[in-house]
Design a protein around this motif. Structure first.
Motif, PDB file in Angstrom:
ATOM      1  N   PRO A 109     -18.039 -25.655  72.655  1.00 42.67           N
ATOM      2  CA  PRO A 109     -18.464 -25.703  71.240  1.00 42.67           C
ATOM      3  C   PRO A 109     -17.706 -26.764  70.442  1.00 42.67           C
ATOM      4  N   PHE A 110     -16.434 -26.946  70.774  1.00 46.34           N
ATOM      5  CA  PHE A 110     -15.608 -27.949  70.087  1.00 46.34           C
ATOM      6  C   PHE A 110     -16.150 -29.355  70.353  1.00 46.34           C
ATOM      7  N   PHE A 111     -16.410 -29.667  71.616  1.00 50.65           N
ATOM      8  CA  PHE A 111     -16.876 -31.022  71.939  1.00 50.65           C
ATOM      9  C   PHE A 111     -18.331 -31.241  71.510  1.00 50.65           C
ATOM     10  N   ARG A 150      -4.905 -41.213  65.710  1.00 48.95           N
ATOM     11  CA  ARG A 150      -3.860 -40.527  66.480  1.00 48.95           C
ATOM     12  C   ARG A 150      -4.356 -39.224  67.090  1.00 48.95           C
ATOM     13  N   CYS A 151      -5.573 -38.803  66.740  1.00 48.51           N
ATOM     14  CA  CYS A 151      -6.090 -37.509  67.218  1.00 48.51           C
ATOM     15  C   CYS A 151      -6.267 -37.522  68.738  1.00 48.51           C
ATOM     16  N   ILE A 152      -5.772 -36.470  69.388  1.00 48.28           N
ATOM     17  CA  ILE A 152      -5.888 -36.366  70.850  1.00 48.28           C
ATOM     18  C   ILE A 152      -6.904 -35.289  71.257  1.00 48.28           C
ATOM     19  N   LEU A 153      -7.688 -34.805  70.278  1.00 45.37           N
ATOM     20  CA  LEU A 153      -8.742 -33.811  70.548  1.00 45.37           C
ATOM     21  C   LEU A 153      -8.203 -32.571  71.273  1.00 45.37           C
ATOM     22  N   CYS A 154      -7.085 -32.072  70.771  1.00 45.11           N
ATOM     23  CA  CYS A 154      -6.491 -30.882  71.408  1.00 45.11           C
ATOM     24  C   CYS A 154      -7.146 -29.592  70.928  1.00 45.11           C
ATOM     25  N   ALA A 155      -7.896 -29.668  69.810  1.00 41.65           N
ATOM     26  CA  ALA A 155      -8.624 -28.515  69.240  1.00 41.65           C
ATOM     27  C   ALA A 155      -7.719 -27.523  68.516  1.00 41.65           C
ATOM     28  N   SER A 156      -6.445 -27.834  68.357  1.00 38.31           N
ATOM     29  CA  SER A 156      -5.544 -26.912  67.652  1.00 38.31           C
ATOM     30  C   SER A 156      -6.026 -26.657  66.228  1.00 38.31           C
ATOM     31  N   CYS A 157      -6.453 -27.727  65.549  1.00 44.14           N
ATOM     32  CA  CYS A 157      -6.880 -27.591  64.147  1.00 44.14           C
ATOM     33  C   CYS A 157      -8.116 -26.702  64.048  1.00 44.14           C
ATOM     34  N   THR A 158      -9.080 -26.960  64.908  1.00 41.62           N
ATOM     35  CA  THR A 158     -10.335 -26.208  64.848  1.00 41.62           C
ATOM     36  C   THR A 158     -10.088 -24.743  65.210  1.00 41.62           C
ATOM     37  N   PRO A 191     -12.404 -29.261  61.527  1.00 40.72           N
ATOM     38  CA  PRO A 191     -11.518 -30.347  61.117  1.00 40.72           C
ATOM     39  C   PRO A 191     -11.490 -31.554  62.059  1.00 40.72           C
ATOM     40  N   ALA A 192     -11.478 -31.334  63.360  1.00 42.99           N
ATOM     41  CA  ALA A 192     -11.346 -32.490  64.266  1.00 42.99           C
ATOM     42  C   ALA A 192     -12.579 -33.389  64.188  1.00 42.99           C
ATOM     43  N   ALA A 193     -13.768 -32.789  64.138  1.00 37.66           N
ATOM     44  CA  ALA A 193     -14.997 -33.594  64.049  1.00 37.66           C
ATOM     45  C   ALA A 193     -15.058 -34.328  62.713  1.00 37.66           C
ATOM     46  N   LEU A 194     -14.636 -33.640  61.637  1.00 38.30           N
ATOM     47  CA  LEU A 194     -14.653 -34.294  60.326  1.00 38.30           C
ATOM     48  C   LEU A 194     -13.637 -35.432  60.270  1.00 38.30           C
ATOM     49  N   LEU A 195     -12.518 -35.229  60.938  1.00 37.85           N
ATOM     50  CA  LEU A 195     -11.511 -36.305  60.990  1.00 37.85           C
ATOM     51  C   LEU A 195     -12.105 -37.540  61.669  1.00 37.85           C
ATOM     52  N   ARG A 196     -12.849 -37.333  62.750  1.00 38.52           N
ATOM     53  CA  ARG A 196     -13.465 -38.466  63.442  1.00 38.52           C
ATOM     54  C   ARG A 196     -14.535 -39.121  62.558  1.00 38.52           C
ATOM     55  N   VAL A 223      -0.948 -27.215  61.748  1.00 43.10           N
ATOM     56  CA  VAL A 223      -0.766 -27.062  63.201  1.00 43.10           C
ATOM     57  C   VAL A 223      -0.917 -28.369  63.985  1.00 43.10           C
ATOM     58  N   CYS A 224      -1.429 -29.417  63.353  1.00 45.08           N
ATOM     59  CA  CYS A 224      -1.720 -30.642  64.124  1.00 45.08           C
ATOM     60  C   CYS A 224      -0.453 -31.191  64.797  1.00 45.08           C
ATOM     61  N   PRO A 225      -0.428 -31.272  66.113  1.00 43.34           N
ATOM     62  CA  PRO A 225       0.791 -31.723  66.801  1.00 43.34           C
ATOM     63  C   PRO A 225       1.051 -33.216  66.632  1.00 43.34           C
ATOM     64  N   LYS A 226       0.103 -33.928  66.075  1.00 40.52           N
ATOM     65  CA  LYS A 226       0.271 -35.360  65.863  1.00 40.52           C
ATOM     66  C   LYS A 226       0.588 -35.694  64.406  1.00 40.52           C
ATOM     67  N   GLY A 227       0.792 -34.668  63.591  1.00 52.32           N
ATOM     68  CA  GLY A 227       1.171 -34.878  62.190  1.00 52.32           C
ATOM     69  C   GLY A 227       0.098 -35.586  61.373  1.00 52.32           C
ATOM     70  N   ILE A 228      -1.140 -35.365  61.709  1.00 52.26           N
ATOM     71  CA  ILE A 228      -2.236 -36.036  60.994  1.00 52.26           C
ATOM     72  C   ILE A 228      -2.566 -35.259  59.713  1.00 52.26           C
ATOM     73  N   PRO A 229      -2.690 -35.934  58.577  1.00 47.55           N
ATOM     74  CA  PRO A 229      -3.037 -35.219  57.339  1.00 47.55           C
ATOM     75  C   PRO A 229      -4.535 -34.902  57.313  1.00 47.55           C
ATOM     76  N   VAL A 230      -4.950 -33.986  58.191  1.00 46.45           N
ATOM     77  CA  VAL A 230      -6.382 -33.717  58.410  1.00 46.45           C
ATOM     78  C   VAL A 230      -7.077 -33.316  57.100  1.00 46.45           C
ATOM     79  N   THR A 231      -6.465 -32.404  56.367  1.00 51.37           N
ATOM     80  CA  THR A 231      -7.101 -31.918  55.134  1.00 51.37           C
ATOM     81  C   THR A 231      -7.311 -33.060  54.135  1.00 51.37           C
TER      82      THR A 231
HETATM   83 FE1  SF4 Z   1      -6.760 -33.960  66.545  1.00 52.91          FE
HETATM   84 FE2  SF4 Z   1      -4.612 -32.899  65.304  1.00 52.91          FE
HETATM   85 FE3  SF4 Z   1      -6.940 -31.551  65.446  1.00 52.91          FE
HETATM   86 FE4  SF4 Z   1      -5.462 -31.890  67.672  1.00 52.91          FE
HETATM   87  S1  SF4 Z   1      -4.896 -30.721  65.798  1.00 52.91           S
HETATM   88  S2  SF4 Z   1      -7.718 -32.137  67.456  1.00 52.91           S
HETATM   89  S3  SF4 Z   1      -4.635 -33.942  67.282  1.00 52.91           S
HETATM   90  S4  SF4 Z   1      -6.577 -33.477  64.345  1.00 52.91           S
END
Ligand code: SF4
Ligand code: FES
Length: 248
Positions: free
Chosen positions: A107-109, A145-153, A168-173, A211-219
Motif C-alpha cells: 500500500p505504501f509503494f 534525502r528520503c530513503i522510502l523507509c515508510a516510518s512517516c507513513t 507523508p512520504a508520497a507527498l514529500l516526493r 520519526v523521520c530518520p533522515k531529519g527531513i522536515p516532512v510536515t
Molecule cells: Fe522518507 Fe523520512 Fe518518510 Fe522515511 S520517514 S519515508 S526517510 S520522509
C-alpha cells in the motif's frame, strides 16, 4: 552486557494470534539494534523474520518499533536507550504483518506510484543534461534525502481515518516535483494534490517529521505544497522570490 529482547512474533502459516518471545543477547553498548537481531537469528532462532540490507541507514528496509517508537534498527545503538537493557521490538504499525517484523509495504509503494514519482517533460532532452537552478535544488534538497523507509507513513494518524490519503512520504516526493521547473506536469500534479486525499489530508500533526530518520522536515514540505496550491500564479511569475519568501 546482557540485554533482554522481547520480540513480536506472528507466522500466519501456523499461528492463530501474535505473541512475544524473549531472548537474552550478549551485546556491547555500541552494537546496533540490528546487530542484536542478527545475533538472535544466527545464534538463537533462525525462524525470526525481519528485513534489512545496507545496515547503514541507506536502504530504508529495517524500519520497525523499538520500545514503542518507530526507528531504523541499523541507526539505533544499544546505548541510545535509557530502558536499562530491555528492548521491546515490534513491526511497523499500520501495515499488515507478513511474518514477525516484516510488514506488507505494497500500500505504501502504491501510493508512492500514484503521485508519479518521476520527472515529466515531453520536450527533447538537451545535448548534455536538463540543468537545475542551484537555489531550487537547495529548496527541494530535503526531499531527496528520503530513503522510502515508510516510518512517516506508519506513524501518521491520518492514514488510519482515510485509507486513500497519499501519506507523508508520497507527498514529500510530490513536493520534490511540483517545485522542479524542469517538470512540465505542475498543473496536473497540483490538481491531484488539491484534495483531502492529497495535501489537505495533512493536519500538521508533525509525527512524520518527528520519526523521520533522515531529519527531513516532512510536515513543512507538505505545507509548501498547500501554499503552492493557493499561490500558484505567484510561483509562476517569480519562482526565485517565492523560494526566498517561503524557505523550508
Ligand atoms: Fe522518507 Fe523520512 Fe518518510 Fe522515511 S520517514 S519515508 S526517510 S520522509
Ligand atoms: Fe538499510 Fe537499515 S538496513 S537502512
Amino acid at each position: 552486557m546482557k540485554c533482554k529482547f522481547i520480540i513480536y512474533r506472528f507466522d500466519p502459516a501456523k499461528d492463530t494470534a501474535p505473541h512475544f518471545d524473549e531472548y537474552e543477547v550478549e551485546a556491547e553498548p555500541s552494537d546496533k539494534i540490528l546487530d542484536c537481531l542478527n545475533k538472535i537469528r544466527w545464534e538463537h532462532d533462525p525462524t525470526l523474520a525481519y528485513r534489512f540490507s545496507c545496515a547503514h541507514g541507506i536502504c530504508g528496509s529495517d524500519a520497525l518499533m523499538i520500545n514503542g517508537r518507530v526507528e531504523l534498527a541499523c541507526q539505533k545503538l544499544v546505548m541510545d536507550f535509557k530502558t536499562a537493557n530491555n528492548f521491546v521490538i515490534e513491526p511497523l504499525p499500520f501495515f499488515n504483518v507478513v511474518k514477525d517484523l516484516v510488514v506488507d509495504l505494497k500500500p505504501f509503494f502504491n501510493k508512492h506510484r500514484r503521485i508519479k514519482p518521476y520527472l515529466i517533460n515531453p520536450d527533447a532532452p538537451p545535448d548534455k543534461e536538463r540543468l537545475q537552478d542551484r537555489q531550487i535544488q537547495e529548496f527541494i534538497e530535503p526531499a531527496l534525502r528520503c530513503i522510502l523507509c515508510a516510518s512517516c507513513t506508519a506513524s501518521c494518524p491520518i492514514n488510519r481515518v482515510n485509507e486513500n490519503y497519499a501519506g507523508p512520504a508520497a507527498l514529500l516526493r510530490a513536493f520534490r516535483y511540483v517545485f522542479d521547473p524542469r517538470d512540465t506536469a505542475t498543473d496536473e500534479r497540483i490538481e491531484s494534490l488539491n484534495s483531502e486525499d492529497g495535501a489537505w489530508g495533512c493536519r500538521t500533526m508533525w509525527w512524520c517529521t518527528d520519526v523521520c530518520p533522515k531529519g527531513i522536515p516532512v510536515t513543512k514540505c507538505i505545507g509548501q505544497i498547500k501554499r503552492l496550491i493557493k499561490e500558484k500564479d505567484k510561483l509562476k511569475n517569480a519562482l526565485g522570490e517565492y523560494m526566498e519568501d517561503k524557505n523550508v
